[in-house]
Design a protein around this motif. Structure first.
Motif, PDB file in Angstrom:
ATOM      1  N   THR A 174      26.810  79.405 -52.616  1.00 41.96           N
ATOM      2  CA  THR A 174      26.043  78.518 -51.530  1.00 41.96           C
ATOM      3  C   THR A 174      25.634  79.375 -50.213  1.00 41.96           C
ATOM      4  O   THR A 174      24.653  79.373 -49.698  1.00 41.96           O
ATOM      5  N   GLY A 175      26.796  80.018 -49.877  1.00 42.50           N
ATOM      6  CA  GLY A 175      26.860  80.474 -48.472  1.00 42.50           C
ATOM      7  C   GLY A 175      26.854  79.487 -47.274  1.00 42.50           C
ATOM      8  O   GLY A 175      26.343  79.619 -46.269  1.00 42.50           O
ATOM      9  N   ASP A 176      27.166  77.997 -48.066  1.00 42.93           N
ATOM     10  CA  ASP A 176      27.039  77.039 -46.914  1.00 42.93           C
ATOM     11  C   ASP A 176      28.580  76.512 -46.819  1.00 42.93           C
ATOM     12  O   ASP A 176      29.492  76.840 -47.295  1.00 42.93           O
ATOM     13  N   GLU A 177      28.435  75.446 -45.817  1.00 47.17           N
ATOM     14  CA  GLU A 177      29.712  74.680 -45.577  1.00 47.17           C
ATOM     15  C   GLU A 177      29.433  73.159 -45.596  1.00 47.17           C
ATOM     16  O   GLU A 177      28.374  72.698 -45.136  1.00 47.17           O
ATOM     17  N   PRO A 178      30.551  72.434 -46.103  1.00 42.53           N
ATOM     18  CA  PRO A 178      30.111  70.884 -45.998  1.00 42.53           C
ATOM     19  C   PRO A 178      30.240  70.593 -44.344  1.00 42.53           C
ATOM     20  O   PRO A 178      31.040  70.768 -43.543  1.00 42.53           O
ATOM     21  N   VAL A 179      29.534  69.440 -44.202  1.00 44.41           N
ATOM     22  CA  VAL A 179      29.348  69.001 -42.715  1.00 44.41           C
ATOM     23  C   VAL A 179      29.923  67.288 -42.669  1.00 44.41           C
ATOM     24  O   VAL A 179      30.435  66.921 -41.763  1.00 44.41           O
ATOM     25  N   HIS A 180      29.608  66.833 -43.963  1.00 43.79           N
ATOM     26  CA  HIS A 180      30.461  65.540 -44.068  1.00 43.79           C
ATOM     27  C   HIS A 180      31.215  65.354 -45.364  1.00 43.79           C
ATOM     28  O   HIS A 180      30.745  65.938 -46.345  1.00 43.79           O
ATOM     29  N   LEU A 181      32.133  64.587 -45.320  1.00 42.11           N
ATOM     30  CA  LEU A 181      33.243  64.617 -46.557  1.00 42.11           C
ATOM     31  C   LEU A 181      33.737  63.164 -46.562  1.00 42.11           C
ATOM     32  O   LEU A 181      34.101  62.644 -45.486  1.00 42.11           O
ATOM     33  N   LEU A 182      33.783  62.700 -48.022  1.00 45.95           N
ATOM     34  CA  LEU A 182      34.529  61.365 -47.980  1.00 45.95           C
ATOM     35  C   LEU A 182      35.222  61.512 -49.286  1.00 45.95           C
ATOM     36  O   LEU A 182      34.734  62.111 -50.483  1.00 45.95           O
ATOM     37  N   SER A 334      29.130  57.272 -40.169  1.00 43.94           N
ATOM     38  CA  SER A 334      28.125  57.468 -40.778  1.00 43.94           C
ATOM     39  C   SER A 334      27.738  58.951 -41.000  1.00 43.94           C
ATOM     40  O   SER A 334      27.726  59.895 -40.020  1.00 43.94           O
ATOM     41  N   VAL A 335      26.718  59.500 -41.959  1.00 42.20           N
ATOM     42  CA  VAL A 335      26.309  60.695 -42.347  1.00 42.20           C
ATOM     43  C   VAL A 335      25.141  60.809 -41.080  1.00 42.20           C
ATOM     44  O   VAL A 335      24.797  62.433 -40.886  1.00 42.20           O
ATOM     45  N   SER A 336      24.562  59.917 -40.431  1.00 40.75           N
ATOM     46  CA  SER A 336      23.724  60.492 -39.336  1.00 40.75           C
ATOM     47  C   SER A 336      24.571  60.925 -38.406  1.00 40.75           C
ATOM     48  O   SER A 336      23.817  61.296 -37.214  1.00 40.75           O
ATOM     49  N   SER A 337      25.748  60.807 -37.976  1.00 39.60           N
ATOM     50  CA  SER A 337      26.416  61.380 -37.066  1.00 39.60           C
ATOM     51  C   SER A 337      26.255  63.125 -36.893  1.00 39.60           C
ATOM     52  O   SER A 337      26.532  63.670 -37.811  1.00 39.60           O
TER      53      SER A 337
END
Length: 340
Positions: A174-182, A334-337
């Motif tokens: 993806t060339g992408d990074e995770p920003v939220h994780l649970l 929350s993921v809105s952060s």
């Protein structure tokens, strides 16, 4: 032994020496490779000046706990180094490994086999671009056979040992990074549960692009080594890597259908990938390629795995931030952060 045989088979690369401190294993290697010196320690290698001169690179197959020692020692003697994942046990150790190699002017390659597996490679090269935007990714890693309790208690963390493979692959395609994780997990073995070691986990991530990722991790698949991944895109299409069979046969009759078992474990499932990794390191030794897996990859995968481990232990959602060389993470509500 896996690497020894693959190096021995690889065109343009040859075994100059094997180092094995265990007397029984050393005797077995000597029987398998009668023309190759089998030494007790790295010190023995450096003392054998002729063999040391012939040695262009070192492949480190030790336990993670001594990766740093082997990498730093090899670099100090001017040798390129390949190491089984992870590069080292912690981010500070990873940084010291890469610093030692940079200062010595040698290369450091870490093997993450999905990058070299034909099926996983085909998904990246031929399928992902046809999906449109990737909406979701689901990965399954169910281990077989279950490792020993001693191994799991002494460092077989499910996130740093299993999750990192799919996390590296997902970042790569993806060339992408995770920003939220649970992450959530449990243990079905009493000894592991008592020690706080997980044998089963689920990880949920949101990438910066908005892609949703779910990952299933288990230490005890009873039916074989189960490794799958599926990507679904905005064009309504899917791309997937399914399990190969140990042999390709099926039977259907009045009582139902039956097929061949899955590969027993990782040496059988990823044999082609291991051969390709050795060939790639050969190209690195000859100066024809740079290591596929970089320092940035090593640090980011390690940090993401540690965030998952802490999420599972606390039950908290974590936000990952990439505004420094070593990413950071913190709990959020929350993921809105969005702020780091």
């Amino acid at each position: 032994r896996i690497r020894s045989f693959e190096i021995d088979r690889c065109a343009g690369v040859e075994l100059s020496a094997l180092v094995e401190p265990d007397p029984g294993l050393r005797a077995g290697l000597a029987a398998d490779f009668p023309s190759v010196p089998v030494l007790h320690s790295m010190d023995d290698l450096w003392k054998d000046e002729a063999t040391a001169r012939r040695t262009a690179g070192i492949w480190c197959c030790t336990g993670t706990g001594i990766h740093e020692q082997v990498v730093v020692e090899g670099a100090a003697h001017g040798k390129d180094v390949a190491v089984e994942k992870p590069v080292a046990a912690s981010v500070p150790e990873i940084l010291r490994c890469y610093d030692a190699c940079a200062q010595a002017g040698v290369e450091l390659f870490c093997s993450y086999q999905r990058r070299f597996d034909p099926a996983y490679g085909a998904l990246k090269e031929r399928c992902v671009d046809k999906l449109g935007d990737i909406a979701s990714i689901h990965a399954v890693f169910r281990d077989h056979p279950m490792p020993s309790i001693d191994f799991l208690l002494s460092g077989g963390d499910i996130f740093h040992d299993l999750m990192v493979h799919d996390m590296d692959y997902i970042r790569w395609i993806t060339g992408d990074e995770p920003v939220h994780l649970l992450a959530l997990g449990t243990s079905f073995v009493p000894e592991l549960r008592a020690a706080g070691v997980l044998d089963t986990a689920t990880v949920m991530l949101r990438l910066r692009s908005g892609t949703s990722v779910t990952m299933e991790l288990s230490r005890h698949s009873a039916y074989g080594y189960d490794q799958r991944i599926e990507c679904f895109g905005s064009k309504g299409c899917r791309a997937a890597v399914q399990n190969p069979r140990a042999v390709e046969w099926e039977w259907s009759g009045p009582g139902g259908s039956q097929s061949a078992p899955l590969p027993h474990s990782f040496p059988q499932r990823f044999r082609q990938a291991y051969a390709a990794e050795v060939a790639h390191f050969g190209e690195v030794l000859r100066g024809h390629a740079r290591p596929e897996f970089t320092q940035k990859d090593a640090i980011r995968v390690a940090v993401i795995a540690e965030a998952a481990k802490q999420s599972a232990s606390t039950g908290r959602l974590f936000k990952l931030c990439y505004d420094t060389a070593v990413p950071t993470f913190r709990p959020v509500e929350s993921v809105s952060s969005t702020s780091c």
